[in-house]
Design a protein around this motif. Structure first.
Motif, PDB file in Angstrom:
ATOM      1  N   LYS A   1       0.931   4.349  -2.677  1.00 42.69           N
ATOM      2  CA  LYS A   1       0.818   5.753  -2.251  1.00 42.69           C
ATOM      3  C   LYS A   1       2.033   6.569  -2.693  1.00 42.69           C
ATOM      4  O   LYS A   1       1.893   7.716  -3.113  1.00 42.69           O
TER       5      LYS A   1
ATOM      6  N   ARG B   1      -3.122   2.249  -8.102  1.00 45.80           N
ATOM      7  CA  ARG B   1      -3.311   0.824  -7.764  1.00 45.80           C
ATOM      8  C   ARG B   1      -3.657   0.038  -9.024  1.00 45.80           C
ATOM      9  O   ARG B   1      -3.157  -1.058  -9.257  1.00 45.80           O
ATOM     10  N   TRP B   2      -4.511   0.607  -9.880  1.00 42.71           N
ATOM     11  CA  TRP B   2      -4.893  -0.031 -11.136  1.00 42.71           C
ATOM     12  C   TRP B   2      -3.660  -0.187 -12.032  1.00 42.71           C
ATOM     13  O   TRP B   2      -3.428  -1.252 -12.592  1.00 42.71           O
TER      14      TRP B   2
ATOM     15  N   TRP C   1       0.833  -1.207   0.000  1.00 42.06           N
ATOM     16  CA  TRP C   1       0.000   0.000   0.000  1.00 42.06           C
ATOM     17  C   TRP C   1       0.868   1.257   0.000  1.00 42.06           C
ATOM     18  O   TRP C   1       0.585   2.231  -0.683  1.00 42.06           O
TER      19      TRP C   1
ATOM     20  N   ALA D   1      -6.226   5.186  -6.251  1.00 44.77           N
ATOM     21  CA  ALA D   1      -7.020   4.176  -6.968  1.00 44.77           C
ATOM     22  C   ALA D   1      -6.485   3.962  -8.382  1.00 44.77           C
ATOM     23  O   ALA D   1      -6.338   2.824  -8.833  1.00 44.77           O
ATOM     24  N   VAL D   2      -6.191   5.045  -9.076  1.00 45.71           N
ATOM     25  CA  VAL D   2      -5.642   4.934 -10.435  1.00 45.71           C
ATOM     26  C   VAL D   2      -4.266   4.283 -10.388  1.00 45.71           C
ATOM     27  O   VAL D   2      -3.941   3.410 -11.200  1.00 45.71           O
TER      28      VAL D   2
ATOM     29  N   SER E   1      -4.469   9.649  -8.440  1.00 46.96           N
ATOM     30  CA  SER E   1      -5.120   9.152  -7.228  1.00 46.96           C
ATOM     31  C   SER E   1      -4.555   7.775  -6.874  1.00 46.96           C
ATOM     32  O   SER E   1      -4.076   7.043  -7.747  1.00 46.96           O
TER      33      SER E   1
END
Length: 145
Positions: free
Chosen positions: A88, A102-103, A84, A99-100, A97
């Protein structure tokens, strides 16, 4: 060919890297090969800052030359990041972001795992802190207490 005057001129990519980009583009549903290339370079540079030792050398040997250069151009960080924290940190570098990011990370790591194979992927996951297995599309297994 359209070129960006701000970008350095690049030689054409090798076939293996082109295939890797197509896999990432498909897996990540990126609209262009350039977007897939940006994700590959960002994530592999981040991984190059986390991975050390034989796993780093062996992974570089499995990857297409262009990808291996991105991975090995990085100096490993003395402070390993959890999965994580890795996401970050990449998000902070790009302004995207989490989320993006992570994708992007998952899309690239799935392609990396395909090149590395299951044995090397397992060794890499064993070396890295917790949280990377999910980024590689695998279950996060923890030893019983």
């Amino acid at each position: 060919m359209i070129s960006d005057r701000h970008a350095p001129t690049r030689q054409p990519y090798g076939t293996a890297y082109e295939q890797m980009l197509e896999k990432v583009r498909y897996e990540g549903a990126y609209p262009t090969r350039e977007k897939a290339d940006e994700a590959v370079r960002l994530v592999l540079a981040g991984l190059g800052r986390q991975l050390t030792g034989d796993e780093r050398v062996d992974l570089a040997a499995c990857l297409p030359l262009e990808a291996a250069r991105v991975l090995t151009a990085q100096i490993p960080d003395t402070r390993p990041l959890t999965g994580w924290a890795f996401v970050k940190e990449l998000a902070a570098r790009t302004g995207a972001s989490p989320a993006v990011t992570r994708w992007d990370t998952g899309s690239v790591f799935r392609a990396v795992a395909a090149h590395a194979g299951p044995d090397l992927t397992a060794r890499i996951l064993h070396q890295l802190p917790t949280g990377y297995a999910l980024l590689f599309g695998q279950a996060e297994l923890t030893p019983a207490a």
